[in-house]
Design a protein around this motif. Structure first.
Motif, short mmCIF file in Angstrom:
data_model
loop_
_atom_site.label_atom_id
_atom_site.label_comp_id
_atom_site.label_asym_id
_atom_site.label_seq_id
_atom_site.Cartn_x
_atom_site.Cartn_y
_atom_site.Cartn_z
N SER A 183 0.83 -1.21 0.00
CA SER A 183 0.00 0.00 0.00
C SER A 183 0.86 1.26 0.00
N GLN A 184 2.15 1.12 0.29
CA GLN A 184 3.02 2.31 0.38
C GLN A 184 3.80 2.60 -0.89
N VAL A 185 3.73 1.70 -1.88
CA VAL A 185 4.58 1.89 -3.07
C VAL A 185 3.75 1.89 -4.35
N ASN A 186 4.33 2.45 -5.41
CA ASN A 186 3.66 2.35 -6.71
C ASN A 186 4.60 1.84 -7.80
N VAL A 187 5.84 1.51 -7.40
CA VAL A 187 6.72 0.77 -8.30
C VAL A 187 7.23 -0.41 -7.48
N LEU A 188 7.02 -1.61 -8.02
CA LEU A 188 7.34 -2.82 -7.28
C LEU A 188 8.42 -3.59 -8.03
N VAL A 189 9.55 -3.81 -7.35
CA VAL A 189 10.67 -4.50 -8.00
C VAL A 189 10.83 -5.86 -7.35
N CYS A 190 10.86 -6.93 -8.15
CA CYS A 190 11.08 -8.25 -7.58
C CYS A 190 12.51 -8.70 -7.81
N LEU A 191 13.23 -8.88 -6.70
CA LEU A 191 14.60 -9.39 -6.74
C LEU A 191 14.75 -10.51 -5.72
N LEU A 192 13.65 -11.22 -5.51
CA LEU A 192 13.66 -12.32 -4.52
C LEU A 192 14.43 -13.52 -5.09
N PRO A 193 15.02 -14.31 -4.21
CA PRO A 193 15.54 -15.60 -4.70
C PRO A 193 14.35 -16.52 -4.99
N LEU A 194 14.51 -17.47 -5.88
CA LEU A 194 13.41 -18.40 -6.14
C LEU A 194 13.53 -19.58 -5.17
N THR A 195 12.57 -19.68 -4.27
CA THR A 195 12.54 -20.76 -3.29
C THR A 195 11.10 -21.29 -3.26
N PRO A 196 10.86 -22.44 -2.60
CA PRO A 196 9.47 -22.92 -2.55
C PRO A 196 8.52 -21.86 -1.99
N GLU A 197 9.01 -20.99 -1.10
CA GLU A 197 8.17 -19.97 -0.51
C GLU A 197 7.84 -18.82 -1.47
N THR A 198 8.74 -18.59 -2.44
CA THR A 198 8.55 -17.41 -3.31
C THR A 198 8.02 -17.75 -4.70
N VAL A 199 7.91 -19.03 -5.04
CA VAL A 199 7.37 -19.41 -6.36
C VAL A 199 5.96 -18.83 -6.48
N GLY A 200 5.70 -18.15 -7.58
CA GLY A 200 4.34 -17.64 -7.84
C GLY A 200 3.91 -16.51 -6.92
N VAL A 201 4.85 -15.85 -6.25
CA VAL A 201 4.48 -14.81 -5.28
C VAL A 201 3.81 -13.61 -5.97
N LEU A 202 4.18 -13.36 -7.22
CA LEU A 202 3.56 -12.25 -7.96
C LEU A 202 2.30 -12.78 -8.64
N ASN A 203 1.22 -12.79 -7.88
CA ASN A 203 -0.02 -13.37 -8.40
C ASN A 203 -1.19 -12.41 -8.16
#
Ligand code: GLV
Length: 306
Positions: A183-203
């Motif tokens: 809610s605080q941002v309007n540009v979202l950058v994804c630089l996460l490592p790919l792990t079982p927890e982060t797969v598909g996080v941008l949904n």
């Protein structure tokens, strides 16, 4: 002791030259011409065929040829006991940060809009700068540098991550604070490592929580993003556009809708390609440490997956 370079997806020539430049007497074996597998104690990997490492009975150390290790950890045949190291390199970080800055500035200063205006000979001076507050998901070596440089340019920045971080130098949000973060941002950058927890996080569920019209930059892995959900989010105005460097399937299939989507700008996984000459010294250092039984540089924590 020999080092195997196994990179079916990348031409190994530059790696061979860089490693030999820094250590002329290294015993290198290059996939697919590995005829002494029992001599291999260190393997340098980029997108090897799962199960292939079973051929190396004396393997003691794996090194990724890039920053990511998801291509290694996703192979169930890679034993838990084998140490894995990855590349953390200033040049790689520099390129990644420059790419993200370019994406943020392009959004902020709307260069795509002015490109189209020029094509149409339109002179439109209204709203020349879009307000920007950047949220970076993943605040490790890469995300941390992106935050620093964007802050240095005067942008408001905050970070998000899945692990606890005490006293981080920017406001930092954890997974139970995702809504507040978005809610605080309007540009979202994804630089996460790919792990079982982060797969598909941008949904879709995440996009629904975004500030209306958020601009997305994904430079991490294609598997972080649900691509159908992105198209829905663009069509419904949850997002206003996206800059993508990575995809579920690479190369991006010619029939993929992203090619035709004018609100998406895409590049072919080039945001930051490891520079062999810059990265070779740390590979050689880890090889020496293996021989001397010393702790490795840039060791991957198998529990968190990066
Ligand atoms: C590139 O994607 C890398 O992991 O270095």
């Amino acid at each position: 002791m020999s080092i195997a370079i196994i990179s079916p997806g990348r031409d190994p020539k530059a790696w061979i030259a860089a490693l030999q430049h820094h250590h002329p007497t290294l015993d290198l074996q290059i996939f697919p011409h590995i005829d002494r597998p029992e001599d291999v104690e260190m393997a340098l990997l980029w997108q090897h065929t799962p199960g292939y490492l079973k051929n190396f009975p004396n393997l003691k150390l794996i090194s990724s040829l890039g920053a990511g290790v998801d291509h290694i950890l996703s192979d169930p045949a890679v034993g838990d006991e084998l140490p894995i190291v990855r590349i953390v390199d200033q040049k790689l970080t520099w390129s990644m940060t420059n790419y993200v800055i370019m994406g943020v500035l392009n959004y902020h200063r709307q260069f795509l809009r002015y490109y189209h205006d020029q094509q149409a000979k339109v002179w439109d001076m209204t709203n020349p700068e879009l307000p920007v507050k950047v949220g970076v998901m993943g605040v490790g070596a890469l995300g941390g540098d992106v935050l620093d440089k964007l802050a240095g340019l005067g942008f408001d920045v905050i970070g998000f991550g899945f692990s606890e971080k005490k006293d981080f130098r920017y406001p930092y949000f954890q997974k139970d604070q995702l809504e507040e973060f978005l809610s605080q941002v309007n540009v979202l950058v994804c630089l996460l490592p790919l792990t079982p927890e982060t797969v598909g996080v941008l949904n879709l569920s995440l996009f629904k929580k975004c500030t209306k019209g958020t601009y997305l930059i994904n430079v991490a892995r294609g598997k972080h993003l649900n691509e159908t959900d992105l198209l829905i989010a663009l069509n419904e105005g949850m997002l206003s556009g996206a800059l993508l460097d990575v995809y579920q399937v690479e190369p991006l299939p010619l029939t993929h809708p992203f090619w035709e989507e004018t609100r998406i700008q895409l590049t072919p996984h080039i945001a930051s390609v490891t520079n062999p000459l810059a990265a070779a010294p740390q590979i050689i250092e880890n090889y020496k440490r293996l021989k001397a039984d010393l702790p490795f540089l840039n060791l991957v924590n198998r529990t968190v997956g990066y």
